[in-house]
Design a protein around this motif. Sequence first.
Motif, PDB file in Angstrom:
ATOM      1  N   VAL A 197     -41.648 -80.764  61.694  1.00 43.12           N
ATOM      2  CA  VAL A 197     -40.570 -79.785  61.878  1.00 43.12           C
ATOM      3  C   VAL A 197     -40.854 -78.974  63.132  1.00 43.12           C
ATOM      4  CG1 VAL A 197     -39.422 -77.777  60.879  1.00 43.12           C
ATOM      5  CG2 VAL A 197     -40.111 -79.689  59.405  1.00 43.12           C
ATOM      6  N   LEU A 198     -39.848 -78.898  64.009  1.00 44.11           N
ATOM      7  CA  LEU A 198     -40.017 -78.179  65.277  1.00 44.11           C
ATOM      8  C   LEU A 198     -40.052 -76.678  65.053  1.00 44.11           C
ATOM      9  CD1 LEU A 198     -37.594 -80.229  67.568  1.00 44.11           C
ATOM     10  CD2 LEU A 198     -40.066 -80.499  67.308  1.00 44.11           C
ATOM     11  N   ARG A 199     -40.882 -76.015  65.849  1.00 42.05           N
ATOM     12  CA  ARG A 199     -40.941 -74.549  65.824  1.00 42.05           C
ATOM     13  C   ARG A 199     -39.872 -73.917  66.692  1.00 42.05           C
ATOM     14  NH1 ARG A 199     -44.016 -77.253  62.507  1.00 42.05           N
ATOM     15  NH2 ARG A 199     -45.683 -76.008  61.562  1.00 42.05           N
ATOM     16  N   GLU A 200     -39.373 -74.707  67.637  1.00 40.96           N
ATOM     17  CA  GLU A 200     -38.313 -74.217  68.517  1.00 40.96           C
ATOM     18  C   GLU A 200     -37.283 -75.314  68.705  1.00 40.96           C
ATOM     19  OE1 GLU A 200     -36.054 -71.739  70.543  1.00 40.96           O
ATOM     20  OE2 GLU A 200     -37.959 -71.145  69.651  1.00 40.96           O
ATOM     21  N   PRO A 201     -36.063 -75.173  68.215  1.00 44.94           N
ATOM     22  CA  PRO A 201     -35.546 -74.016  67.478  1.00 44.94           C
ATOM     23  C   PRO A 201     -36.159 -73.895  66.081  1.00 44.94           C
ATOM     24  CG  PRO A 201     -33.952 -75.795  67.493  1.00 44.94           C
ATOM     25  CD  PRO A 201     -35.061 -76.230  68.388  1.00 44.94           C
ATOM     26  N   ALA A 202     -36.323 -72.646  65.624  1.00 47.99           N
ATOM     27  CA  ALA A 202     -36.983 -72.379  64.357  1.00 47.99           C
ATOM     28  C   ALA A 202     -36.063 -72.717  63.189  1.00 47.99           C
ATOM     29  CB  ALA A 202     -37.387 -70.898  64.289  1.00 47.99           C
ATOM     30  N   PRO A 203     -36.629 -73.025  62.024  1.00 42.13           N
ATOM     31  CA  PRO A 203     -35.795 -73.280  60.837  1.00 42.13           C
ATOM     32  C   PRO A 203     -34.941 -72.057  60.499  1.00 42.13           C
ATOM     33  CG  PRO A 203     -38.061 -73.991  60.464  1.00 42.13           C
ATOM     34  CD  PRO A 203     -38.063 -73.242  61.750  1.00 42.13           C
ATOM     35  N   SER A 204     -33.747 -72.300  59.979  1.00 43.08           N
ATOM     36  CA  SER A 204     -32.821 -71.225  59.628  1.00 43.08           C
ATOM     37  C   SER A 204     -32.377 -71.383  58.181  1.00 43.08           C
ATOM     38  CB  SER A 204     -31.603 -71.239  60.552  1.00 43.08           C
ATOM     39  OG  SER A 204     -30.899 -72.463  60.432  1.00 43.08           O
ATOM     40  N   VAL A 205     -32.156 -70.248  57.512  1.00 45.29           N
ATOM     41  CA  VAL A 205     -31.725 -70.238  56.117  1.00 45.29           C
ATOM     42  C   VAL A 205     -30.474 -69.381  56.014  1.00 45.29           C
ATOM     43  CG1 VAL A 205     -32.339 -69.693  53.734  1.00 45.29           C
ATOM     44  CG2 VAL A 205     -34.099 -70.530  55.319  1.00 45.29           C
ATOM     45  N   THR A 206     -29.457 -69.895  55.369  1.00 48.33           N
ATOM     46  CA  THR A 206     -28.210 -69.156  55.171  1.00 48.33           C
ATOM     47  C   THR A 206     -27.817 -69.201  53.705  1.00 48.33           C
ATOM     48  OG1 THR A 206     -26.925 -71.142  55.696  1.00 48.33           O
ATOM     49  CG2 THR A 206     -27.365 -69.606  57.513  1.00 48.33           C
ATOM     50  N   LEU A 207     -27.206 -68.094  53.243  1.00 48.98           N
ATOM     51  CA  LEU A 207     -26.651 -68.024  51.890  1.00 48.98           C
ATOM     52  C   LEU A 207     -25.235 -68.588  51.972  1.00 48.98           C
ATOM     53  CD1 LEU A 207     -26.789 -67.137  48.929  1.00 48.98           C
ATOM     54  CD2 LEU A 207     -26.034 -64.856  49.662  1.00 48.98           C
ATOM     55  N   THR A 208     -25.057 -69.770  51.423  1.00 51.65           N
ATOM     56  CA  THR A 208     -23.800 -70.487  51.630  1.00 51.65           C
ATOM     57  C   THR A 208     -22.752 -70.190  50.574  1.00 51.65           C
ATOM     58  OG1 THR A 208     -24.705 -72.383  50.432  1.00 51.65           O
ATOM     59  CG2 THR A 208     -24.952 -72.379  52.833  1.00 51.65           C
ATOM     60  N   ALA A 209     -23.154 -69.909  49.324  1.00 54.64           N
ATOM     61  CA  ALA A 209     -22.145 -69.731  48.272  1.00 54.64           C
ATOM     62  C   ALA A 209     -22.756 -69.016  47.076  1.00 54.64           C
ATOM     63  CB  ALA A 209     -21.569 -71.077  47.844  1.00 54.64           C
ATOM     64  N   PHE A 210     -21.831 -68.343  46.320  1.00 56.40           N
ATOM     65  CA  PHE A 210     -22.189 -67.782  45.022  1.00 56.40           C
ATOM     66  C   PHE A 210     -21.741 -68.815  43.985  1.00 56.40           C
ATOM     67  CE2 PHE A 210     -21.575 -64.190  47.864  1.00 56.40           C
ATOM     68  CZ  PHE A 210     -22.719 -63.440  47.645  1.00 56.40           C
ATOM     69  N   GLY A 211     -22.650 -69.669  43.628  1.00 56.19           N
ATOM     70  CA  GLY A 211     -22.296 -70.779  42.771  1.00 56.19           C
ATOM     71  C   GLY A 211     -22.160 -70.385  41.322  1.00 56.19           C
TER      72      GLY A 211
ATOM     73  N   GLY B 276     -25.904 -70.189  40.246  1.00 60.26           N
ATOM     74  CA  GLY B 276     -26.833 -69.323  40.948  1.00 60.26           C
ATOM     75  C   GLY B 276     -26.472 -69.195  42.412  1.00 60.26           C
ATOM     76  N   LEU B 277     -27.350 -68.547  43.171  1.00 57.63           N
ATOM     77  CA  LEU B 277     -27.158 -68.376  44.611  1.00 57.63           C
ATOM     78  C   LEU B 277     -27.541 -69.668  45.324  1.00 57.63           C
ATOM     79  CD1 LEU B 277     -28.765 -64.824  44.974  1.00 57.63           C
ATOM     80  CD2 LEU B 277     -26.327 -65.374  44.849  1.00 57.63           C
ATOM     81  N   GLU B 278     -26.686 -70.133  46.229  1.00 57.18           N
ATOM     82  CA  GLU B 278     -26.912 -71.401  46.921  1.00 57.18           C
ATOM     83  C   GLU B 278     -27.298 -71.131  48.372  1.00 57.18           C
ATOM     84  OE1 GLU B 278     -23.490 -73.844  46.486  1.00 57.18           O
ATOM     85  OE2 GLU B 278     -23.644 -73.972  44.297  1.00 57.18           O
ATOM     86  N   PHE B 279     -28.484 -71.640  48.779  1.00 55.23           N
ATOM     87  CA  PHE B 279     -29.012 -71.462  50.130  1.00 55.23           C
ATOM     88  C   PHE B 279     -29.047 -72.812  50.843  1.00 55.23           C
ATOM     89  CE2 PHE B 279     -30.650 -67.867  47.797  1.00 55.23           C
ATOM     90  CZ  PHE B 279     -30.608 -66.821  48.702  1.00 55.23           C
ATOM     91  N   ASN B 280     -28.913 -72.774  52.174  1.00 58.45           N
ATOM     92  CA  ASN B 280     -29.007 -73.972  53.021  1.00 58.45           C
ATOM     93  C   ASN B 280     -30.153 -73.768  54.002  1.00 58.45           C
ATOM     94  OD1 ASN B 280     -28.249 -75.328  55.833  1.00 58.45           O
ATOM     95  ND2 ASN B 280     -27.391 -76.592  54.191  1.00 58.45           N
ATOM     96  N   LEU B 281     -31.122 -74.680  53.957  1.00 55.32           N
ATOM     97  CA  LEU B 281     -32.251 -74.664  54.888  1.00 55.32           C
ATOM     98  C   LEU B 281     -32.017 -75.727  55.960  1.00 55.32           C
ATOM     99  CD1 LEU B 281     -35.138 -73.990  55.877  1.00 55.32           C
ATOM    100  CD2 LEU B 281     -35.982 -75.636  54.166  1.00 55.32           C
ATOM    101  N   GLY B 282     -31.954 -75.314  57.223  1.00 56.63           N
ATOM    102  CA  GLY B 282     -31.770 -76.230  58.342  1.00 56.63           C
ATOM    103  C   GLY B 282     -32.956 -76.208  59.276  1.00 56.63           C
ATOM    104  N   TYR B 283     -33.353 -77.373  59.761  1.00 52.61           N
ATOM    105  CA  TYR B 283     -34.499 -77.478  60.671  1.00 52.61           C
ATOM    106  C   TYR B 283     -34.289 -78.691  61.575  1.00 52.61           C
ATOM    107  CZ  TYR B 283     -35.785 -80.660  56.899  1.00 52.61           C
ATOM    108  OH  TYR B 283     -35.759 -81.648  55.952  1.00 52.61           O
TER     109      TYR B 283
END
Length: 436
Positions: free
Chosen positions: A356-370, A373-380
Amino acid sequence: MTTTPEPITDLDSWLAALLRPTALIELAALAVCLALAWGLVWLVRRTVGTPEENSILFGRRIGDGVMFPLLLLALGMLARLLLERWVPLAVFKIAMPVLVSLVVIRTGVKVLQVAFQNAPIVRLLERTISWVAWLAMVLWVSGLLPVLLDELDQIKWKVGSSELSARNMIEGALTAGAVLIVTLWISAAIEARLLRKATGSVLSLRKAISNATRALLMFVGLLVALSAVGIDLTALSVLGGAVGVGIGFGLQKLAANYVSGFVILAERSIRIGDFVKVDSFEGRVTDINARYTVISAPNGRESIVPNEMLLIQRVENLSLNNSKISQSTEVAVGYDSDVDLVINLLKEAALQEERVLREPAPSVTLTAFGADGLEFNLGYWIADPENGQGNLRSAVNLRILQALRANHIDVPYPQRVVHAPVAKPAEAVSTAVSPA
């Protein structure tokens, strides 16, 4: 004072000549030629360094390439010229045809192995060259070759205004084969020179030049062979017109694939080493031939894709500008979880993988109130998709699961509320019982 060597005309003369003391001199001369040729090839290999594995001249070992039999033949001819002035030759009259056959066999086999690697027809051609060379050697030594050629020259037939014989046909086939072997040797040397240490777009361009050079040399070699036989090349104009009509009607796809191959190599939209996706098949481009392209998937499977498909269909080139591609994974946690802690844990789980590359760094977003539970998306991002994508996604998911369990963060199961009607209690039924 020189003496004229006696001619050897029959079997008794052969045996008598081989039993003479001068035969030992010839054998010693051959041994010296063998040692000199071996030593010269060893010295040249040592001087130029370790040759390439597919080198035609040197081969893997000293006796594997073409240089050793060529030097041995040259030294043998020189020794024969020196000895025939003083002693009657017997051993050399057998040795020279054998050496010529060895040179022909070794040259043909090595050139075919380099030009057509792993092709099934190569083995058949190798055996054909060996049989023809050894048969010619036996006929040469026995003195039957001139007699056989004269007999074949008597078998004639008329084709239009030309008269052909069996001898002309055999000589033409051998001449064409020899010319094609030489042109393949030259094209293989040019290809090895062009493709040496070439990568990326330079490799694709040089591959195109190499393919065009080989096709041109083989075409010119074929014309030279036909001219050497005595065939009028103007008669090929009719054949050329027929081939053109055949390409226009029956060979459209084949011609389109060849043209597409040169277009791909020239414009460099797809290069050797690119990671592409064609018709739901992902892999790295390992070779671009004139008719097809080879794509190798990370799991070892290979796909042979016609070049026309790469031009008329949608192709995803994941490494045209750069080799970086993005991946993502979805994670759901309970509503009572610490959002900031979850975000940090997801980023740390991704960064624990070296790919996994450090640049660009991994990003996490709260995508939905499912619903669960709470649904998160991890991108790298990764830079080596050829090493596999599913294995990395699995490794990241395992690290996420371990981190969430270690911090007692709930990964909720699907929750559903089911409403069921409540049955009313049965009413008491009074029964009057009459006295007896």
